[in-house]
Motif scaffolding. Structure first.
Motif, PDB file in Angstrom:
ATOM      1  N   UNK A   1       0.822  -1.228   0.000  1.00 13.40           N
ATOM      2  CA  UNK A   1       0.000   0.000   0.000  1.00 13.40           C
ATOM      3  C   UNK A   1       0.852   1.273   0.000  1.00 13.40           C
ATOM      4  N   UNK A   2       1.935   1.257   0.750  1.00 13.47           N
ATOM      5  CA  UNK A   2       2.818   2.426   0.792  1.00 13.47           C
ATOM      6  C   UNK A   2       3.548   2.619  -0.533  1.00 13.47           C
ATOM      7  N   UNK A   3       3.947   1.517  -1.165  1.00 11.71           N
ATOM      8  CA  UNK A   3       4.593   1.587  -2.481  1.00 11.71           C
ATOM      9  C   UNK A   3       3.633   2.191  -3.508  1.00 11.71           C
ATOM     10  N   UNK A   4       2.388   1.755  -3.480  1.00  9.79           N
ATOM     11  CA  UNK A   4       1.390   2.282  -4.409  1.00  9.79           C
ATOM     12  C   UNK A   4       1.112   3.757  -4.136  1.00  9.79           C
ATOM     13  N   UNK A   5       1.097   4.131  -2.862  1.00  5.59           N
ATOM     14  CA  UNK A   5       0.889   5.546  -2.515  1.00  5.59           C
ATOM     15  C   UNK A   5       2.028   6.410  -3.037  1.00  5.59           C
ATOM     16  N   UNK A   6       3.253   5.899  -2.959  1.00  2.73           N
ATOM     17  CA  UNK A   6       4.406   6.641  -3.485  1.00  2.73           C
ATOM     18  C   UNK A   6       4.284   6.800  -4.996  1.00  2.73           C
ATOM     19  N   UNK A   7       3.944   5.726  -5.697  1.00  3.27           N
ATOM     20  CA  UNK A   7       3.799   5.813  -7.157  1.00  3.27           C
ATOM     21  C   UNK A   7       2.715   6.811  -7.545  1.00  3.27           C
ATOM     22  N   UNK A   8       1.613   6.764  -6.832  1.00  6.12           N
ATOM     23  CA  UNK A   8       0.513   7.682  -7.117  1.00  6.12           C
ATOM     24  C   UNK A   8       0.916   9.127  -6.851  1.00  6.12           C
ATOM     25  N   UNK A   9       1.549   9.356  -5.709  1.00  7.79           N
ATOM     26  CA  UNK A   9       1.983  10.721  -5.356  1.00  7.79           C
ATOM     27  C   UNK A   9       3.032  11.233  -6.344  1.00  7.79           C
ATOM     28  N   UNK A  10       3.915  10.341  -6.790  1.00  5.31           N
ATOM     29  CA  UNK A  10       4.933  10.744  -7.765  1.00  5.31           C
ATOM     30  C   UNK A  10       4.280  11.138  -9.082  1.00  5.31           C
ATOM     31  N   UNK A  11       3.261  10.402  -9.500  1.00  4.61           N
ATOM     32  CA  UNK A  11       2.554  10.732 -10.742  1.00  4.61           C
ATOM     33  C   UNK A  11       1.869  12.090 -10.639  1.00  4.61           C
TER      34      UNK A  11
END
Length: 114
Positions: free
Chosen positions: A70-80
């Motif tokens: 979940x944290x990895x996905x949050x980072x990818x989303x925030x980076x986008x």
């Protein structure tokens, strides 16, 4: 011609407001991205402290990735979102600069001091 300058001045003001909004959105996106990175780092540390059950390094890394998904996905989303905000900011800067240059050109055509 003076009316055209007044219209152009209003367009410059609109672009300046858009630039200000883009700057704010960029700052917000950057902060959200940094917070997501921090949350990922904290999640990884927590999982490592709690212990990994994998028999070898590859299995432990897979478990770490799974537990922090979940944290990895949050980072990818925030980076986008941050990248989009960067692009929007650059477009707003360019648009504001072009409007300002157009206004200066109009003023120069009227012989006013730029």
């Amino acid at each position: 011609m003076r009316e055209e300058i007044m219209n152009q001045l209003e367009r410059c003001r609109e672009r300046a407001r858009a630039l200000t909004a883009a700057l704010a959105a960029h700052a917000d996106a950057r902060l959200a991205y940094e917070a997501a990175l921090d949350a990922l780092e904290e999640a990884r540390a927590r999982v490592i402290r709690e212990g990994l059950e994998g028999r070898n390094e590859q299995a432990r890394q897979a478990e770490l990735l799974e537990k922090c998904r979940p944290e990895e996905e949050a980072v990818r989303s925030a980076r986008a979102v941050f990248r989009v905000a960067e692009a929007n900011l650059e477009m707003a800067r360019t648009a504001e600069r072009l409007e300002r240059e157009t206004l200066q050109t109009l003023r120069a055509l009227l012989g006013e001091e730029v």
